[in-house]
Design a protein around this motif. Structure first.
Motif, PDB file in Angstrom:
ATOM      1  N   THR A 176      -2.550   0.486  -4.354  1.00  0.00           N
ATOM      2  CA  THR A 176      -2.224  -0.808  -3.757  1.00  0.00           C
ATOM      3  C   THR A 176      -1.900  -1.778  -4.880  1.00  0.00           C
ATOM      4  O   THR A 176      -2.605  -1.834  -5.889  1.00  0.00           O
ATOM      5  CB  THR A 176      -3.399  -1.361  -2.932  1.00  0.00           C
ATOM      6  OG1 THR A 176      -3.670  -0.477  -1.843  1.00  0.00           O
ATOM      7  CG2 THR A 176      -3.075  -2.749  -2.380  1.00  0.00           C
ATOM      8  N   VAL A 177      -0.833  -2.543  -4.714  1.00  0.00           N
ATOM      9  CA  VAL A 177      -0.437  -3.548  -5.700  1.00  0.00           C
ATOM     10  C   VAL A 177      -0.215  -4.858  -4.964  1.00  0.00           C
ATOM     11  O   VAL A 177       0.504  -4.906  -3.963  1.00  0.00           O
ATOM     12  CB  VAL A 177       0.846  -3.146  -6.449  1.00  0.00           C
ATOM     13  CG1 VAL A 177       1.377  -4.298  -7.289  1.00  0.00           C
ATOM     14  CG2 VAL A 177       0.583  -1.933  -7.332  1.00  0.00           C
ATOM     15  N   GLY A 178      -0.837  -5.926  -5.472  1.00  0.00           N
ATOM     16  CA  GLY A 178      -0.641  -7.241  -4.883  1.00  0.00           C
ATOM     17  C   GLY A 178      -1.025  -8.333  -5.849  1.00  0.00           C
ATOM     18  O   GLY A 178      -2.206  -8.569  -6.084  1.00  0.00           O
ATOM     19  N   PRO A 179      -0.054  -9.013  -6.454  1.00  0.00           N
ATOM     20  CA  PRO A 179      -0.374 -10.092  -7.399  1.00  0.00           C
ATOM     21  C   PRO A 179      -0.871 -11.329  -6.672  1.00  0.00           C
ATOM     22  O   PRO A 179      -0.441 -11.625  -5.558  1.00  0.00           O
ATOM     23  CB  PRO A 179       0.974 -10.362  -8.079  1.00  0.00           C
ATOM     24  CG  PRO A 179       1.977  -9.993  -7.044  1.00  0.00           C
ATOM     25  CD  PRO A 179       1.391  -8.837  -6.286  1.00  0.00           C
ATOM     26  N   GLY A 180      -1.819 -12.055  -7.278  1.00  0.00           N
ATOM     27  CA  GLY A 180      -2.293 -13.300  -6.697  1.00  0.00           C
ATOM     28  C   GLY A 180      -3.327 -13.083  -5.616  1.00  0.00           C
ATOM     29  O   GLY A 180      -3.698 -11.958  -5.269  1.00  0.00           O
TER      30      GLY A 180
ATOM     31  N   GLY B  24      14.449   5.879  -7.904  1.00  0.00           N
ATOM     32  CA  GLY B  24      13.124   6.141  -8.458  1.00  0.00           C
ATOM     33  C   GLY B  24      12.321   4.912  -8.809  1.00  0.00           C
ATOM     34  O   GLY B  24      11.312   5.016  -9.511  1.00  0.00           O
ATOM     35  N   THR B  25      12.709   3.739  -8.323  1.00  0.00           N
ATOM     36  CA  THR B  25      11.966   2.502  -8.562  1.00  0.00           C
ATOM     37  C   THR B  25      11.693   1.806  -7.240  1.00  0.00           C
ATOM     38  O   THR B  25      12.560   1.734  -6.366  1.00  0.00           O
ATOM     39  CB  THR B  25      12.743   1.546  -9.482  1.00  0.00           C
ATOM     40  OG1 THR B  25      12.914   2.158 -10.754  1.00  0.00           O
ATOM     41  CG2 THR B  25      12.004   0.227  -9.665  1.00  0.00           C
ATOM     42  N   VAL B  26      10.455   1.312  -7.090  1.00  0.00           N
ATOM     43  CA  VAL B  26      10.085   0.516  -5.919  1.00  0.00           C
ATOM     44  C   VAL B  26      10.292  -0.953  -6.267  1.00  0.00           C
ATOM     45  O   VAL B  26       9.659  -1.474  -7.193  1.00  0.00           O
ATOM     46  CB  VAL B  26       8.619   0.752  -5.524  1.00  0.00           C
ATOM     47  CG1 VAL B  26       8.251  -0.098  -4.303  1.00  0.00           C
ATOM     48  CG2 VAL B  26       8.363   2.221  -5.246  1.00  0.00           C
TER      49      VAL B  26
ATOM     50  N   ASP C  30       6.519   1.881 -10.386  1.00  0.00           N
ATOM     51  CA  ASP C  30       6.641   3.328 -10.357  1.00  0.00           C
ATOM     52  C   ASP C  30       6.097   3.821  -9.016  1.00  0.00           C
ATOM     53  O   ASP C  30       4.958   3.511  -8.646  1.00  0.00           O
ATOM     54  CB  ASP C  30       5.828   3.927 -11.502  1.00  0.00           C
ATOM     55  CG  ASP C  30       6.011   5.426 -11.638  1.00  0.00           C
ATOM     56  OD1 ASP C  30       5.941   6.137 -10.610  1.00  0.00           O
ATOM     57  OD2 ASP C  30       6.205   5.904 -12.768  1.00  0.00           O
ATOM     58  N   PRO C  31       6.877   4.567  -8.240  1.00  0.00           N
ATOM     59  CA  PRO C  31       6.399   4.998  -6.921  1.00  0.00           C
ATOM     60  C   PRO C  31       5.212   5.953  -6.983  1.00  0.00           C
ATOM     61  O   PRO C  31       4.439   6.038  -6.021  1.00  0.00           O
ATOM     62  CB  PRO C  31       7.620   5.679  -6.303  1.00  0.00           C
ATOM     63  CG  PRO C  31       8.478   6.076  -7.459  1.00  0.00           C
ATOM     64  CD  PRO C  31       8.253   5.035  -8.500  1.00  0.00           C
ATOM     65  N   GLU C  32       5.054   6.648  -8.092  1.00  0.00           N
ATOM     66  CA  GLU C  32       3.985   7.640  -8.209  1.00  0.00           C
ATOM     67  C   GLU C  32       2.614   6.979  -8.250  1.00  0.00           C
ATOM     68  O   GLU C  32       1.697   7.371  -7.517  1.00  0.00           O
ATOM     69  CB  GLU C  32       4.190   8.499  -9.450  1.00  0.00           C
ATOM     70  CG  GLU C  32       3.138   9.567  -9.674  1.00  0.00           C
ATOM     71  CD  GLU C  32       3.187  10.685  -8.650  1.00  0.00           C
ATOM     72  OE1 GLU C  32       2.167  11.367  -8.471  1.00  0.00           O
ATOM     73  OE2 GLU C  32       4.241  10.865  -8.011  1.00  0.00           O
ATOM     74  N   ASP C  33       2.457   5.953  -9.112  1.00  0.00           N
ATOM     75  CA  ASP C  33       1.131   5.374  -9.312  1.00  0.00           C
ATOM     76  C   ASP C  33       1.096   3.850  -9.232  1.00  0.00           C
ATOM     77  O   ASP C  33       0.047   3.243  -9.443  1.00  0.00           O
ATOM     78  CB  ASP C  33       0.558   5.816 -10.662  1.00  0.00           C
ATOM     79  CG  ASP C  33       1.459   5.456 -11.842  1.00  0.00           C
ATOM     80  OD1 ASP C  33       2.411   4.664 -11.668  1.00  0.00           O
ATOM     81  OD2 ASP C  33       1.206   5.977 -12.949  1.00  0.00           O
ATOM     82  N   GLY C  34       2.226   3.214  -8.927  1.00  0.00           N
ATOM     83  CA  GLY C  34       2.250   1.765  -8.803  1.00  0.00           C
ATOM     84  C   GLY C  34       2.318   1.018 -10.117  1.00  0.00           C
ATOM     85  O   GLY C  34       2.203  -0.214 -10.135  1.00  0.00           O
TER      86      GLY C  34
ATOM     87  N   HIS D 245       0.848  -1.192   0.000  1.00  0.00           N
ATOM     88  CA  HIS D 245       0.000   0.000   0.000  1.00  0.00           C
ATOM     89  C   HIS D 245       0.884   1.242   0.000  1.00  0.00           C
ATOM     90  O   HIS D 245       1.835   1.348   0.779  1.00  0.00           O
ATOM     91  CB  HIS D 245      -0.894   0.015   1.241  1.00  0.00           C
ATOM     92  CG  HIS D 245      -1.681  -1.240   1.436  1.00  0.00           C
ATOM     93  ND1 HIS D 245      -2.925  -1.433   0.889  1.00  0.00           N
ATOM     94  CD2 HIS D 245      -1.380  -2.382   2.104  1.00  0.00           C
ATOM     95  CE1 HIS D 245      -3.364  -2.635   1.219  1.00  0.00           C
ATOM     96  NE2 HIS D 245      -2.442  -3.225   1.955  1.00  0.00           N
ATOM     97  N   ALA D 246       0.543   2.200  -0.846  1.00  0.00           N
ATOM     98  CA  ALA D 246       1.247   3.474  -0.900  1.00  0.00           C
ATOM     99  C   ALA D 246       0.334   4.563  -0.360  1.00  0.00           C
ATOM    100  O   ALA D 246      -0.792   4.741  -0.842  1.00  0.00           O
ATOM    101  CB  ALA D 246       1.668   3.801  -2.325  1.00  0.00           C
TER     102      ALA D 246
END
Length: 398
Positions: A112-116, A129-131, A145-149, A100-101
């Motif tokens: 929020t990004v979460g595969p599976g 500049g990369t998460v 991308d930290p700005e928008d996932g 979660h950002a």
């Protein structure tokens, strides 16, 4: 990012030079001595779970609250599965449903990004500049991308059990649940090499020119990467590795039910420089700050001397969150509060010390996993309970 032959050559030359310097310094106490002063930089980030690839959890120049706090914001968030990371004007919070950002200024949820279906998340690293996000389910590693996932690449290396570390020369390293240590090209996600360890890799640090990894099988490994892995030494510490940090070329290791150890680099690689049971089973990680190493557990917060291992001071309570240090202050969490201590432990002996506690701030539930210091503030995440749901707090100077 370096991915060409010239980049690989440069990496080899840099590592060779660093290896020579490390050999010269082998056996020395490192660069972590001296009396700390208050930090003055209110724009610092906390880009790794424990601030840097060495996992010191210490930002020596960071300004942070020393005499009291106010809440910038406190918002309901998922229960944390690892430490928060603060960079690129975001608070990155690992949770059971994904990464979660949050907006650092307001606490607003950004993405929020979460595969599976069960993407149990490790703490990310934010580099150039990369998460770099890692998950305990496939594909394992995502670059965002930290700005928008937005996804930049993914590496299907299987379930990943560690947070990532990067070497600054185009490599990103992760540890897997099946005992693999994997080196990735940080720009593309391509696998450069993998190496089998014994046990699930749970702790990983990098200090040029070596990686040190700890596993659930109680094994600690040091490896040198010169466009391929070479094992330098291996040590069994008697229990699951629960915390790992670096000081100079040495490794500080805490094992479940065991002692806090300083393992030597150089001629006596992997052997104990010292071992202290008071600092054992450090929950949530260690903080290595200006000659002291701090760790918390159910018995209290303990400060040990980095050189000799003696206990310098301790504070009672159940500490479930890894401490964080900035300037001359150490921040920790125990049930119902975030608390700040003077690095020195105050003046006096034991419970008679004066000036040890600088401030405390009430929170809902118990701070978990670990704290962070960034943007002039302290960041803490609670697990919730009878006092309310899990929450994330950003605490500014009063």
């Amino acid at each position: 990012m370096l991915s060409t032959d010239s980049g690989a050559t440069r990496r080899r030359l840099l590592r060779a030079a660093a290896a020579g310097g490390a050999a010269t310094l082998a056996g020395c106490a490192g660069v972590d001595d001296g009396s700390p002063t208050p930090g003055s930089d209110a724009s610092t980030e906390w880009p790794y779970p424990a601030f840097d690839p060495q996992a010191t959890a210490y930002a020596p120049d960071a300004a942070a609250p020393r005499s009291g706090v106010t809440e910038r914001w406190a918002v309901e968030t998922p229960r944390p599965t690892d430490r928060p990371v603060v960079a690129e004007e975001r608070v990155f919070l690992p949770g059971a449903a994904g990464l979660h950002a949050l907006d650092l200024a307001t606490g607003e949820s950004v993405w929020t990004v979460g595969p599976g279906d069960q993407p149990w998340t490790n703490a990310p690293a934010v580099v150039d500049g990369t998460v770099y996000a890692t998950f305990r389910e496939r594909p394992g590693v995502l670059a965002l991308d930290p700005e928008d996932g937005t996804e930049r690449w993914r590496a299907d290396v299987g379930p990943v059990s560690s947070s990532p570390v990067a070497d600054g020369e185009g490599r990103c390293y992760v540890g897997t649940r099946d005992g693999g240590l994997v080196a990735l090209d940080a720009g593309t996600g391509e696998v450069a090499w993998s190496y089998d360890l014994f046990g699930e890799v749970v702790e990983l640090t990098f200090r040029l020119p070596t990686l040190v990894a700890g596993t659930t099988a109680g094994e600690v490994y040091a490896l040198y990467d010169s466009d391929g892995p070479r094992e330098l030494w291996r040590r069994k510490v008697g229990g699951k590795v629960v915390a790992l940090a670096r000081t100079g070329g040495d490794a500080l290791v805490s094992a479940f039910g065991g002692k806090l150890r300083r393992l030597a680099n150089g001629a006596h690689a992997g052997s104990d420089r010292w071992a202290n049971r008071d600092g054992g089973t450090a929950q949530g990680g260690l903080a290595v700050a200006a000659g002291l190493v701090f760790g918390g557990n159910g018995g209290g917060l303990t400060a040990c001397d980095v050189r000799g291992g003696e206990t310098a001071w301790s504070a009672p309570g159940r500490f479930a969150a890894g401490p964080a240090a900035a300037g001359d202050t150490v921040y920790a969490g125990r049930e119902g509060e975030v608390i700040a201590f003077a690095h020195s432990g105050g003046v006096g002996v034991g419970g008679l010390s004066v000036g040890r506690k600088r401030w405390s701030h009430p929170v809902s539930g118990t701070p978990l996993e670990g704290l962070a210091v960034a943007d002039g503030a302290v960041v803490a995440v609670t697990g919730g309970g009878e006092e309310g749901p899990p929450r994330t707090y950003v605490l500014d100077p009063a």
